[in-house]
Design an enzyme around this catalytic site. Structure first.
Site, PDB file in Angstrom:
ATOM      1  N   GLU A   1     -32.262 -11.228  -9.137  1.00 44.76           N
ATOM      2  CA  GLU A   1     -31.489 -10.903 -10.321  1.00 44.76           C
ATOM      3  C   GLU A   1     -30.346 -11.890 -10.556  1.00 44.76           C
ATOM      4  OE1 GLU A   1     -30.948  -6.794  -9.205  1.00 44.76           O
ATOM      5  OE2 GLU A   1     -32.509  -6.185 -10.613  1.00 44.76           O
TER       6      GLU A   1
ATOM      7  N   HIS B   1     -27.322   0.065  -8.409  1.00 44.68           N
ATOM      8  CA  HIS B   1     -28.248   1.056  -8.944  1.00 44.68           C
ATOM      9  C   HIS B   1     -27.665   2.444  -8.678  1.00 44.68           C
ATOM     10  CE1 HIS B   1     -31.661  -2.042  -7.928  1.00 44.68           C
ATOM     11  NE2 HIS B   1     -30.847  -2.463  -8.885  1.00 44.68           N
TER      12      HIS B   1
ATOM     13  N   TYR C   1      -8.964   5.887 -18.902  1.00 47.41           N
ATOM     14  CA  TYR C   1      -9.207   4.944 -17.810  1.00 47.41           C
ATOM     15  C   TYR C   1     -10.473   4.130 -18.030  1.00 47.41           C
ATOM     16  CZ  TYR C   1      -5.458   7.621 -15.890  1.00 47.41           C
ATOM     17  OH  TYR C   1      -4.237   8.222 -15.733  1.00 47.41           O
TER      18      TYR C   1
END
Length: 213
Positions: free
Chosen positions: A72, A93, A118
Protein backbone atom coordinates in the site's frame (compact mmCIF):
# COMPACT_ATOMS: atom_id res chain seq x y z
CA UNK A 1 19.11 7.12 6.64
CA UNK A 2 18.23 8.78 9.93
CA UNK A 3 18.38 6.47 12.93
CA UNK A 4 16.05 8.85 14.74
CA UNK A 5 13.36 8.42 12.10
CA UNK A 6 13.67 4.63 12.30
CA UNK A 7 13.30 4.75 16.07
CA UNK A 8 10.31 7.09 15.87
CA UNK A 9 8.60 4.80 13.38
CA UNK A 10 9.13 1.71 15.54
CA UNK A 11 7.78 3.52 18.62
CA UNK A 12 4.77 4.77 16.65
CA UNK A 13 4.03 1.28 15.41
CA UNK A 14 4.01 0.00 18.97
CA UNK A 15 1.65 2.79 20.05
CA UNK A 16 -0.75 2.15 17.18
CA UNK A 17 -0.77 -1.57 17.98
CA UNK A 18 -1.38 -0.86 21.67
CA UNK A 19 -4.57 1.04 20.79
CA UNK A 20 -5.96 -2.09 19.12
CA UNK A 21 -6.36 -0.29 15.80
CA UNK A 22 -4.06 -2.63 13.83
CA UNK A 23 -5.00 -6.23 14.67
CA UNK A 24 -2.59 -8.94 13.57
CA UNK A 25 -0.39 -7.88 10.69
CA UNK A 26 -2.86 -5.29 9.37
CA UNK A 27 -2.03 -1.65 8.73
CA UNK A 28 1.17 0.13 7.80
CA UNK A 29 3.00 3.33 8.73
CA UNK A 30 5.68 5.46 7.12
CA UNK A 31 7.81 8.58 7.50
CA UNK A 32 9.42 10.72 4.83
CA UNK A 33 13.17 11.31 5.11
CA UNK A 34 14.07 13.81 2.40
CA UNK A 35 13.67 12.06 -0.95
CA UNK A 36 13.17 8.67 0.70
CA UNK A 37 10.25 7.00 2.47
CA UNK A 38 10.79 4.68 5.43
CA UNK A 39 7.81 2.30 5.64
CA UNK A 40 6.77 -0.85 7.48
CA UNK A 41 7.42 -4.01 5.44
CA UNK A 42 4.66 -6.01 3.82
CA UNK A 43 2.84 -8.22 6.30
CA UNK A 44 4.59 -6.62 9.28
CA UNK A 45 3.12 -6.63 12.78
CA UNK A 46 3.21 -2.98 13.87
CA UNK A 47 3.78 -4.11 17.45
CA UNK A 48 7.02 -5.85 16.48
CA UNK A 49 8.83 -3.50 14.07
CA UNK A 50 12.63 -3.34 14.33
CA UNK A 51 14.83 -0.39 13.40
CA UNK A 52 17.03 -2.58 11.18
CA UNK A 53 14.12 -4.31 9.43
CA UNK A 54 12.23 -1.38 7.90
CA UNK A 55 11.83 -0.81 4.18
CA UNK A 56 13.32 2.26 2.50
CA UNK A 57 12.06 3.30 -0.93
CA UNK A 58 12.45 6.33 -3.16
CA UNK A 59 9.49 8.21 -4.61
CA UNK A 60 9.52 6.02 -7.73
CA UNK A 61 8.90 3.00 -5.50
CA UNK A 62 12.37 1.51 -5.94
CA UNK A 63 13.43 -0.49 -2.90
CA UNK A 64 16.70 0.92 -1.57
CA UNK A 65 17.05 -1.04 1.65
CA UNK A 66 15.35 -3.73 3.71
CA UNK A 67 12.50 -6.16 3.06
CA UNK A 68 9.73 -5.71 0.53
CA UNK A 69 7.65 -2.65 1.51
CA UNK A 70 3.94 -2.63 2.17
CA UNK A 71 1.98 -3.06 -1.05
CA UNK A 72 0.00 0.00 0.00
CA UNK A 73 3.03 2.26 -0.45
CA UNK A 74 1.32 4.18 -3.33
CA UNK A 75 -1.22 5.94 -1.15
CA UNK A 76 1.47 6.89 1.37
CA UNK A 77 3.36 8.49 -1.50
CA UNK A 78 0.17 10.23 -2.66
CA UNK A 79 -0.13 12.07 0.64
CA UNK A 80 3.55 13.07 0.57
CA UNK A 81 3.11 14.42 -2.95
CA UNK A 82 0.01 16.39 -1.93
CA UNK A 83 1.81 18.36 0.78
CA UNK A 84 5.55 18.70 1.29
CA UNK A 85 4.96 19.44 4.98
CA UNK A 86 3.53 15.95 5.48
CA UNK A 87 6.23 13.74 7.00
CA UNK A 88 4.26 10.79 8.39
CA UNK A 89 1.39 8.49 7.41
CA UNK A 90 -0.64 5.99 9.43
CA UNK A 91 -2.96 3.45 7.79
CA UNK A 92 -5.03 1.11 9.92
CA UNK A 93 -7.90 -1.34 9.55
CA UNK A 94 -9.47 -0.24 12.84
CA UNK A 95 -12.93 -1.58 13.65
CA UNK A 96 -14.96 1.63 13.85
CA UNK A 97 -13.36 3.51 10.95
CA UNK A 98 -13.64 0.43 8.74
CA UNK A 99 -17.32 0.09 9.64
CA UNK A 100 -18.02 3.74 8.75
CA UNK A 101 -16.07 3.32 5.50
CA UNK A 102 -18.75 0.81 4.45
CA UNK A 103 -21.55 3.37 4.81
CA UNK A 104 -22.81 6.19 2.61
CA UNK A 105 -20.60 9.29 3.00
CA UNK A 106 -22.06 12.35 4.71
CA UNK A 107 -20.85 14.66 1.91
CA UNK A 108 -18.49 14.72 -1.05
CA UNK A 109 -15.74 16.30 1.06
CA UNK A 110 -16.27 14.39 4.29
CA UNK A 111 -17.59 10.90 4.88
CA UNK A 112 -18.08 11.91 8.51
CA UNK A 113 -20.24 14.78 9.75
CA UNK A 114 -18.88 17.26 12.31
CA UNK A 115 -20.38 15.49 15.32
CA UNK A 116 -17.80 16.76 17.82
CA UNK A 117 -15.54 19.82 18.00
CA UNK A 118 -12.54 17.53 18.42
CA UNK A 119 -13.18 15.87 15.07
CA UNK A 120 -13.09 19.28 13.41
CA UNK A 121 -10.08 20.45 15.42
CA UNK A 122 -7.90 17.32 15.23
CA UNK A 123 -8.98 15.58 12.03
CA UNK A 124 -10.93 17.86 9.71
CA UNK A 125 -12.89 16.89 6.64
CA UNK A 126 -12.33 13.24 5.79
CA UNK A 127 -13.29 12.17 2.27
CA UNK A 128 -14.31 8.64 1.34
CA UNK A 129 -11.95 7.25 -1.30
CA UNK A 130 -13.78 4.84 -3.64
CA UNK A 131 -12.96 1.16 -3.27
CA UNK A 132 -9.96 -0.42 -4.95
CA UNK A 133 -8.22 -3.70 -4.19
CA UNK A 134 -5.44 -3.32 -1.60
CA UNK A 135 -2.30 -2.08 -3.31
CA UNK A 136 -4.14 -0.90 -6.43
CA UNK A 137 -2.38 2.38 -7.37
CA UNK A 138 -5.60 3.84 -8.81
CA UNK A 139 -6.71 4.61 -5.26
CA UNK A 140 -3.54 6.63 -4.71
CA UNK A 141 -4.28 8.53 -7.91
CA UNK A 142 -7.66 9.57 -6.50
CA UNK A 143 -6.08 10.73 -3.24
CA UNK A 144 -3.46 12.76 -5.05
CA UNK A 145 -5.95 14.35 -7.45
CA UNK A 146 -8.51 15.66 -4.94
CA UNK A 147 -8.41 19.44 -5.05
CA UNK A 148 -9.56 20.27 -1.52
CA UNK A 149 -7.36 19.98 1.59
CA UNK A 150 -7.52 17.02 3.97
CA UNK A 151 -5.21 15.11 6.31
CA UNK A 152 -7.38 12.03 6.78
CA UNK A 153 -9.44 9.80 4.54
CA UNK A 154 -11.56 6.69 4.76
CA UNK A 155 -10.78 4.00 2.21
CA UNK A 156 -14.09 2.43 1.20
CA UNK A 157 -14.67 -0.99 2.80
CA UNK A 158 -11.05 -0.97 3.97
CA UNK A 159 -10.00 1.39 6.78
CA UNK A 160 -8.50 4.80 7.37
CA UNK A 161 -5.36 6.74 6.50
CA UNK A 162 -4.09 9.83 8.32
CA UNK A 163 -1.24 12.24 7.65
CA UNK A 164 0.77 14.53 9.89
CA UNK A 165 3.72 16.86 10.03
CA UNK A 166 5.02 14.48 12.72
CA UNK A 167 4.43 10.79 13.33
CA UNK A 168 2.91 11.70 16.70
CA UNK A 169 0.42 13.95 14.93
CA UNK A 170 -0.53 11.27 12.39
CA UNK A 171 -1.10 8.72 15.18
CA UNK A 172 -3.19 11.14 17.25
CA UNK A 173 -5.30 11.98 14.20
CA UNK A 174 -5.93 8.27 13.61
CA UNK A 175 -7.00 7.85 17.24
CA UNK A 176 -9.38 10.82 17.12
CA UNK A 177 -10.83 9.59 13.82
CA UNK A 178 -11.50 6.17 15.34
CA UNK A 179 -13.17 7.81 18.35
CA UNK A 180 -15.37 9.94 16.10
CA UNK A 181 -16.41 6.88 14.12
CA UNK A 182 -17.31 5.16 17.40
CA UNK A 183 -19.54 8.11 18.34
CA UNK A 184 -21.19 8.07 14.92
CA UNK A 185 -21.87 4.33 15.07
CA UNK A 186 -23.24 4.58 18.60
CA UNK A 187 -25.84 7.05 17.36
CA UNK A 188 -27.14 4.44 14.94
CA UNK A 189 -30.40 5.50 13.35
CA UNK A 190 -31.08 8.19 15.93
CA UNK A 191 -31.52 11.75 14.73
CA UNK A 192 -28.49 13.77 15.74
CA UNK A 193 -27.45 17.38 15.53
CA UNK A 194 -24.03 18.04 13.95
CA UNK A 195 -22.19 21.24 14.75
CA UNK A 196 -23.56 24.19 12.82
CA UNK A 197 -21.57 25.65 9.94
CA UNK A 198 -20.46 28.74 11.85
CA UNK A 199 -19.00 26.64 14.68
CA UNK A 200 -17.25 24.29 12.25
CA UNK A 201 -15.63 27.12 10.31
CA UNK A 202 -14.65 28.93 13.50
CA UNK A 203 -12.95 25.83 14.91
CA UNK A 204 -11.30 24.97 11.60
CA UNK A 205 -9.80 28.45 11.34
CA UNK A 206 -8.70 28.56 14.97
CA UNK A 207 -6.96 25.18 14.80
CA UNK A 208 -5.78 25.36 11.17
CA UNK A 209 -7.84 22.31 10.37
CA UNK A 210 -8.88 21.48 6.79
CA UNK A 211 -12.57 22.15 6.20
CA UNK A 212 -13.99 23.54 2.98
CA UNK A 213 -16.61 26.25 3.38
Amino acid sequence: MSQEIREELVAAGAKVAATGMSPGSSGNISMRDGDHIVISPTGADLAALHVDELSVVDFSGTLLYGPRPSKEFPFHRAFYRRDFDTTAIVHVHSLKATAVSCTTPWSANSAIPPVTPYFVMRVGQTPLIPYADPGDPSQADVIEALEFPFRAALLQNHGSITAGTTIHGAVETAIELEQTCAVLLSLGEKHFQPLDTAAVLRLAERYSSPWTR
